[in-house]
Design an enzyme around this catalytic site. Structure first.
Site, PDB file in Angstrom:
ATOM      1  N   ASN A  10       0.867  -1.179   0.000  1.00 52.50           N
ATOM      2  CA  ASN A  10       0.000   0.000   0.000  1.00 52.50           C
ATOM      3  C   ASN A  10       0.903   1.228   0.000  1.00 52.50           C
ATOM      4  O   ASN A  10       1.591   1.496   0.981  1.00 52.50           O
ATOM      5  CB  ASN A  10      -0.867  -0.047   1.274  1.00 52.50           C
ATOM      6  N   ARG A  91      -3.824  -2.504  -3.309  1.00 51.37           N
ATOM      7  CA  ARG A  91      -5.034  -1.690  -3.386  1.00 51.37           C
ATOM      8  C   ARG A  91      -4.942  -0.887  -4.683  1.00 51.37           C
ATOM      9  O   ARG A  91      -3.952  -0.188  -4.908  1.00 51.37           O
ATOM     10  CB  ARG A  91      -5.094  -0.746  -2.180  1.00 51.37           C
ATOM     11  N   HIS A 179     -12.486   4.168  -1.496  1.00 51.79           N
ATOM     12  CA  HIS A 179     -12.484   3.654  -0.108  1.00 51.79           C
ATOM     13  C   HIS A 179     -13.323   2.383   0.018  1.00 51.79           C
ATOM     14  O   HIS A 179     -13.737   2.010   1.121  1.00 51.79           O
ATOM     15  CB  HIS A 179     -13.023   4.694   0.906  1.00 51.79           C
ATOM     16  N   GLY A 204     -10.413  10.124   6.791  1.00 53.29           N
ATOM     17  CA  GLY A 204      -8.955  10.098   6.920  1.00 53.29           C
ATOM     18  C   GLY A 204      -8.420  11.322   6.196  1.00 53.29           C
ATOM     19  O   GLY A 204      -9.120  12.340   6.067  1.00 53.29           O
ATOM     20  N   ARG A 235      -8.097  18.200  -0.692  1.00 51.12           N
ATOM     21  CA  ARG A 235      -8.952  18.180  -1.892  1.00 51.12           C
ATOM     22  C   ARG A 235     -10.253  18.948  -1.656  1.00 51.12           C
ATOM     23  O   ARG A 235     -10.771  18.942  -0.543  1.00 51.12           O
ATOM     24  CB  ARG A 235      -9.289  16.736  -2.270  1.00 51.12           C
ATOM     25  N   ASP A 284      -3.711  18.411   8.401  1.00 49.81           N
ATOM     26  CA  ASP A 284      -3.709  17.430   9.495  1.00 49.81           C
ATOM     27  C   ASP A 284      -4.685  17.860  10.587  1.00 49.81           C
ATOM     28  O   ASP A 284      -4.536  18.942  11.172  1.00 49.81           O
ATOM     29  CB  ASP A 284      -2.281  17.329  10.048  1.00 49.81           C
ATOM     30  N   GLU A 335     -11.701   7.558  13.706  1.00 44.77           N
ATOM     31  CA  GLU A 335     -11.357   6.700  14.848  1.00 44.77           C
ATOM     32  C   GLU A 335     -10.858   7.485  16.048  1.00 44.77           C
ATOM     33  O   GLU A 335     -11.055   7.075  17.185  1.00 44.77           O
ATOM     34  CB  GLU A 335     -10.211   5.751  14.456  1.00 44.77           C
ATOM     35  N   GLU A 384      -8.364  -3.104   5.956  1.00 44.68           N
ATOM     36  CA  GLU A 384      -8.249  -3.209   4.494  1.00 44.68           C
ATOM     37  C   GLU A 384      -7.327  -4.341   4.057  1.00 44.68           C
ATOM     38  O   GLU A 384      -7.613  -5.042   3.087  1.00 44.68           O
ATOM     39  CB  GLU A 384      -7.764  -1.866   3.934  1.00 44.68           C
TER      40      GLU A 384
HETATM   41  P1  ADP Z   1      -5.008   8.284   5.006  1.00 43.09           P
HETATM   42  O1  ADP Z   1      -6.169   8.719   4.178  1.00 43.09           O
HETATM   43  O2  ADP Z   1      -3.717   8.920   4.595  1.00 43.09           O
HETATM   44  O3  ADP Z   1      -4.929   6.796   5.241  1.00 43.09           O
HETATM   45  P2  ADP Z   1      -5.563   8.376   7.849  1.00 43.09           P
HETATM   46  O4  ADP Z   1      -6.739   7.467   7.869  1.00 43.09           O
HETATM   47  O5  ADP Z   1      -4.289   7.898   8.443  1.00 43.09           O
HETATM   48  O6  ADP Z   1      -5.303   8.965   6.418  1.00 43.09           O
HETATM   49  O7  ADP Z   1      -6.012   9.709   8.605  1.00 43.09           O
HETATM   50  C1  ADP Z   1      -5.170  10.832   8.705  1.00 43.09           C
HETATM   51  C2  ADP Z   1      -5.938  11.913   9.458  1.00 43.09           C
HETATM   52  O8  ADP Z   1      -6.282  11.404  10.762  1.00 43.09           O
HETATM   53  C3  ADP Z   1      -5.141  13.193   9.683  1.00 43.09           C
HETATM   54  O9  ADP Z   1      -5.958  14.323   9.469  1.00 43.09           O
HETATM   55  C4  ADP Z   1      -4.775  13.086  11.161  1.00 43.09           C
HETATM   56  O10 ADP Z   1      -4.642  14.352  11.749  1.00 43.09           O
HETATM   57  C5  ADP Z   1      -5.996  12.389  11.709  1.00 43.09           C
HETATM   58  N1  ADP Z   1      -5.681  11.819  13.019  1.00 43.09           N
HETATM   59  C6  ADP Z   1      -4.866  10.775  13.306  1.00 43.09           C
HETATM   60  N2  ADP Z   1      -4.779  10.592  14.638  1.00 43.09           N
HETATM   61  C7  ADP Z   1      -5.570  11.535  15.212  1.00 43.09           C
HETATM   62  C8  ADP Z   1      -5.891  11.884  16.556  1.00 43.09           C
HETATM   63  N3  ADP Z   1      -5.397  11.207  17.590  1.00 43.09           N
HETATM   64  N4  ADP Z   1      -6.755  12.916  16.749  1.00 43.09           N
HETATM   65  C9  ADP Z   1      -7.251  13.595  15.711  1.00 43.09           C
HETATM   66  N5  ADP Z   1      -6.981  13.335  14.422  1.00 43.09           N
HETATM   67  C10 ADP Z   1      -6.146  12.312  14.178  1.00 43.09           C
END
Ligand code: ADP
Length: 427
Positions: A10, A91, A179, A204, A235, A284, A335, A384
């Site tokens: 991935n 994927r 997704h 995410g 995006r 983020d 999550e 996944e």
């Molecule tokens: P991807 O689409 O790259 O797989 P992820 O599912 O890893 O993305 O999600 C990334 C997002 O999750 C980011 O915006 C990150 O800030 C957020 N995130 C990860 N951990 C936390 C947390 N503990 N609290 C709030 N947001 C989080």
């Protein structure tokens, strides 16, 4: 009973993640996982850890290119120190009309992906590159591509057809959604009690929402490309098409060619927009939440727009489903970000969603709705890699004519075609 070591690959823009599963009849055991991160820097990270979390590899190599990074992975996995994969699963994020299925990777499949790379420029070119490298660096090992849109194949035509002149629709241009592997993993994890009317919010870096009836997708927010739907980290999500024309005309005033103008527009809608564009700070969510606490108004607007769009989407899916039994949050934000879940649910009280604040804040809580909430709200991490392993085993069984694993999968089928293909071995 013999087992099959399956490698799952991935890749993102600056990382390659991988895991190795041992698949037997009805058994899926993760042996190790790893990643190379920091591609394009001279201080990358390369690690592998076993199922107990013990680090087996921990290096900080220079990673000038993706090719160097992937060769590092292949050399270690081929070295004899690790169980060598006998099948590889990928994927596949690609909107090509001919690639909306789970398929054996061939040079022709990779070429087809490349023909459609512009429809998912953040994903398809990297995926195609890694498939080509995997064919070369793991000679003789069969590779399989799992379409991230396959789960959405059950959407009705009214959801997939786009309101465009037929000359474009005839090219195969339609809403396919993404997704899908994550959504399929949520449905599988809910077995055998998959609710009739289910909405899953995959939040995410990329974010989307799906409406699922009896385990089958009936609508999803992303469309022809992963740029559509709700706002993502970088995006736009769905915007007024007139806005795109406005920006394109502005860009074209200074661009030297139509290709340059199109490339710049692509960067605007895919890399510079969304949470990053609105906040001017970050894509983020953790950074944005900290900024909100510190009183940053643009960060507040970005987070509010994210929530607003999600509430609107869930409201429309409630109407499409004719009600709602369960809402599931998944993905990094879904999550982990309690504030996002709280704000979304606060906007959905009229639909019968009542969050339990204490449950929402407790770590690892599966159900976060109140006892008497008409709609159950849950948090479920996606699985996944396991879904990809299941599809690889099924495709390999079909190809080799050995139906042992396929029969095993079908013994779990129940009534849901959407989950029958995997056998839902997730634990
Ligand atoms: P991807 O689409 O790259 O797989 P992820 O599912 O890893 O993305 O999600 C990334 C997002 O999750 C980011 O915006 C990150 O800030 C957020 N995130 C990860 N951990 C936390 C947390 N503990 N609290 C709030 N947001 C989080």
């Amino acid at each position: 009973m013999p087992t099959l070591p399956v490698l799952i690959l991935n890749s993102g823009s600056s990382s390659i993640k991988f895991s190795l599963y041992e698949a037997g009849a009805g058994e899926r055991r993760k042996l190790y996982e790893g990643a190379v991160d920091g591609i394009g820097t001279d201080q990358g990270k390369f690690w592998i850890k076993d199922a107990d979390g013990k680090k087996l590899v921990d290096q900080s190599p220079a990673l000038p290119s993706r090719s160097v990074a992937f060769k590092l992975v292949a050399d270690v996995l081929n070295s004899g120190d690790f169980l060598r994969p006998r099948a590889i699963g990928h994927r596949m994020v690609c909107a090509a009309p001919t690639l909306q299925n789970n398929l054996r990777v061939t040079p022709e499949l990779i070429e087809e992906m490349e023909r459609y790379k512009d429809l998912a420029p953040l994903h398809t070119p990297i995926g195609a590159y890694i498939m080509r490298e995997a064919l070369e660096l793991f000679p003789g090992v069969p590779n399989f591509a799992c379409s991230d849109s396959y789960f959405h194949r059950t959407m009705p035509q009214v959801a997939t057809h786009m309101p465009i002149p037929s000359e474009y629709a005839d090219m195969g241009v339609r809403r396919v959604g993404f997704h899908g592997i994550s959504y399929e993993s949520i449905v599988c994890q809910l077995q055998p009690d998959v609710p009739e009317r289910l909405i899953v919010a995959h939040l995410g870096n990329g974010a989307s929402i799906s409406a699922i009836r009896n385990g089958r997708c009936i609508d999803t927010s992303m469309g022809l490309t992963p740029t559509g739907g709700i706002i993502s980290g970088t995006r736009t999500g769905d915007v007024d098409p007139g806005l795109l024309l406005f920006i394109l005309r502005k860009i074209a005033e200074a661009a030297s060619s139509s290709k340059e103008a199109a490339d710049q527009l692509e960067a605007v809608v895919n890399k510079r927009a969304g949470l990053l564009g609105v906040s001017g700070l970050s894509n983020d969510m953790r950074v944005l939440r900290a900024a909100v606490v510190a009183g940053n108004e643009k960060a507040r607007l970005a987070v509010d727009k994210f929530t607003w769009m999600i509430v609107k989407s869930i409201g429309s899916y409630f109407a499409e489903l004719g009600g709602l039994d369960m809402l599931v949050f998944t993905g990094g934000i879904g999550e982990n970000d309690t504030a996002t879940r709280e704000e979304i649910c606060a906007g959905l009280g009229a639909l019968g969603i009542v969050l339990d604040p204490a449950r929402n804040h407790a770590r690892g809580m599966a159900v976060i709705s109140a006892e008497d909430s008409p709609v159950t709200v849950r948090v479920i991490p996606p699985a996944e890699d396991l879904i990809i392993v299941n599809h690889v085993v099924r495709m390999l069984s079909e190809e080799s004519g050995s139906l042992a694993d396929l029969e095993q999968a079908e013994s779990h089928v129940g009534e849901l075609e959407a989950v029958a293909v995997t056998g839902c071995e997730i634990r």
